[in-house]
Design a protein around this motif. Sequence first.
Motif, mmCIF file in Angstrom:
data_model
loop_
_atom_site.group_PDB
_atom_site.id
_atom_site.type_symbol
_atom_site.label_atom_id
_atom_site.label_comp_id
_atom_site.label_asym_id
_atom_site.label_seq_id
_atom_site.Cartn_x
_atom_site.Cartn_y
_atom_site.Cartn_z
ATOM 1 N N ASP A 1 0.848 -1.192 0.000
ATOM 2 C CA ASP A 1 0.000 0.000 0.000
ATOM 3 C C ASP A 1 0.882 1.240 0.000
ATOM 4 O OD1 ASP A 1 -2.438 -1.076 -0.152
ATOM 5 O OD2 ASP A 1 -2.849 -1.055 2.010
ATOM 6 N N ARG A 2 0.632 2.129 -0.934
ATOM 7 C CA ARG A 2 1.403 3.370 -0.952
ATOM 8 C C ARG A 2 0.456 4.556 -0.995
ATOM 9 N NH1 ARG A 2 5.297 3.737 -5.701
ATOM 10 N NH2 ARG A 2 6.221 5.444 -4.539
ATOM 11 N N ARG A 3 0.909 5.638 -0.444
ATOM 12 C CA ARG A 3 0.082 6.850 -0.492
ATOM 13 C C ARG A 3 0.880 7.971 -1.141
ATOM 14 N NH1 ARG A 3 -2.305 9.103 4.454
ATOM 15 N NH2 ARG A 3 -0.143 8.976 5.099
ATOM 16 N N ILE A 4 0.246 8.635 -2.065
ATOM 17 C CA ILE A 4 0.904 9.755 -2.729
ATOM 18 C C ILE A 4 0.219 11.044 -2.316
ATOM 19 C CG2 ILE A 4 1.216 10.900 -4.963
ATOM 20 C CD1 ILE A 4 2.149 8.491 -6.126
ATOM 21 N N ILE A 5 1.023 12.014 -1.877
ATOM 22 C CA ILE A 5 0.484 13.328 -1.529
ATOM 23 C C ILE A 5 0.706 14.228 -2.737
ATOM 24 C CG2 ILE A 5 0.645 15.248 0.105
ATOM 25 C CD1 ILE A 5 2.083 13.189 1.997
ATOM 26 N N ALA A 6 -0.407 14.727 -3.297
ATOM 27 C CA ALA A 6 -0.298 15.468 -4.561
ATOM 28 C C ALA A 6 -0.529 16.956 -4.361
ATOM 29 C CB ALA A 6 -1.298 14.919 -5.556
ATOM 30 N N GLY A 7 0.102 17.734 -5.225
ATOM 31 C CA GLY A 7 -0.096 19.184 -5.188
ATOM 32 C C GLY A 7 0.692 19.848 -6.299
ATOM 33 N N ALA A 8 0.605 21.185 -6.334
ATOM 34 C CA ALA A 8 1.410 21.949 -7.283
ATOM 35 C C ALA A 8 2.385 22.767 -6.458
ATOM 36 C CB ALA A 8 0.512 22.852 -8.105
ATOM 37 N N VAL A 9 3.668 22.685 -6.810
ATOM 38 C CA VAL A 9 4.673 23.380 -6.004
ATOM 39 C C VAL A 9 4.473 24.894 -6.170
ATOM 40 C CG1 VAL A 9 7.136 23.692 -5.538
ATOM 41 C CG2 VAL A 9 6.287 21.482 -6.360
ATOM 42 N N ASN A 10 4.192 25.571 -5.055
ATOM 43 C CA ASN A 10 3.961 27.015 -5.104
ATOM 44 C C ASN A 10 5.258 27.800 -5.169
ATOM 45 O OD1 ASN A 10 1.516 26.008 -2.960
ATOM 46 N ND2 ASN A 10 0.970 27.193 -4.772
ATOM 47 N N SER A 11 6.255 27.326 -4.439
ATOM 48 C CA SER A 11 7.552 28.001 -4.508
ATOM 49 C C SER A 11 8.639 27.065 -4.018
ATOM 50 C CB SER A 11 7.543 29.289 -3.672
ATOM 51 O OG SER A 11 7.529 28.963 -2.319
ATOM 52 N N GLY A 12 9.860 27.399 -4.382
ATOM 53 C CA GLY A 12 11.012 26.654 -3.888
ATOM 54 C C GLY A 12 11.265 25.330 -4.598
#
Length: 422
Positions: A235-246
């Motif tokens: 079981d794996r979990r991926i945390i998704a998002g768009a990099v806002n900075s850095g």
Amino acid sequence: MKERMNIVFVGHVDHGKSTLIGRLLADTNSLPKGKLEQVKRACRLNSKPFEYAFLLDALIDEQAQGITIDTARVFFKTKKREYVIIDAPGHIEFLKNMISGAARAEAAILLIDAHEGIAENSKRHAYMLSLLGIEQVVVAINKMDLVDYNPEVYENTKKSYSEFLSEIGINPIEFVPVSARNGINLITRSNLTPWYKGKTIVELIDGFRKVNDDSRNHFRMYVQGVYKFTDNGNDRRIIAGAVNSGIIEVGDEIILYPSGKTARVKSIEIFGRSNVKHAEAGMAIGITIDTELYVKNGELICKKKETPPHLSNRFKANIFWMGKNDLLAGKTYKLKIGALKTEMHVEKIETVLDASSLAVYENPGKVSRHEVARVIINTHKPIPFDLQGEIKDTSRFVIVEEYDISGGGIITEELKDSEPSS
Ligand code: GDP
């Protein structure tokens, strides 16, 4: 490609803004080939004297007719950069773009007429810059030819304007005595003003700092979603998002806000790519971490070793309102910063600036469509954010009324819970 910077030119009508822009375009050789001659010829044919301001009109006319490709934008180039000239202060579109971050001016040239002196609008324009958080300002004291390049006129204008400006928190980098029409102190220093020892307009413009260089800033990413899947029976979990900075790298220690939980980045996943070791501002990514954490949507991922964000349910902000209904204090709206969503209300409306007249009202009770306001906002839960001038994406929010984006804003100051408002 050369670095590009947006600069807004503001000044009372007839103080010489179009002339200054036209002259800068001509003297930095930024005009399309033959344009200067073409406009001069048209003037001769119509027996009217040539004005540098006509150059700007000619370019804008062409753009309106769709002849040039880059619409409604005027550029000039120096050895260092390309500048996009924004020439629409007080226009609704400009204020909207500024607050929403769509096209932010990074610096401003404020123009005043040495002969006529400071107009009421010169004050309103400056106030607008201060509300919008434009910190880099150069004041051009124009039409010095009409006052015989008299240093006393320059000094007096500088003194009274800078007193007013400092009251509203603007400290100009420089006041430059210029004659836009005659091209004085725009590119090279003129011997008509031997008493002026400062830099020229173009030197000062080239000296403006690039603000909001997101990829070099601290790492920020609001969690957009957490997805579970099974990979080879694990079981794996991926945390998704768009990099806002850095920038984020495999192995970095991260900390989530508001929970304060920490973990290490085990892998970075980007659709269609394998073996990704790092990611930066603007990229849509997923990460996996080395510990089982309960991560919620809207949490802000930061790096442990970098400066933390602000965390509060109360802050000051400058907002631009475009809702159908007036914005009312006390009414519940939704607030979104990136992928973070929460409920909010406005605790206090301090001042309102009318986008068309640029008139300012204190304690107005409501914010109407197309007004800019300085407000205190309460969110119904503490949220992580940054301030204007710190990080662009995480200091900007939108306000949603029912299902419509009705306003945009920039957070200017963190306030503590129940701190009396000043
Ligand atoms: P804007 O409304 O601020 O864009 O002003 P314009 O650039 O159209 O200029 C208004 C008038 O002032 C025009 O007649 C210009 O020729 C004149 N003007 C602009 N700059 C100067 C200057 O440096 N010296 C003098 N004498 N006139 C100027």
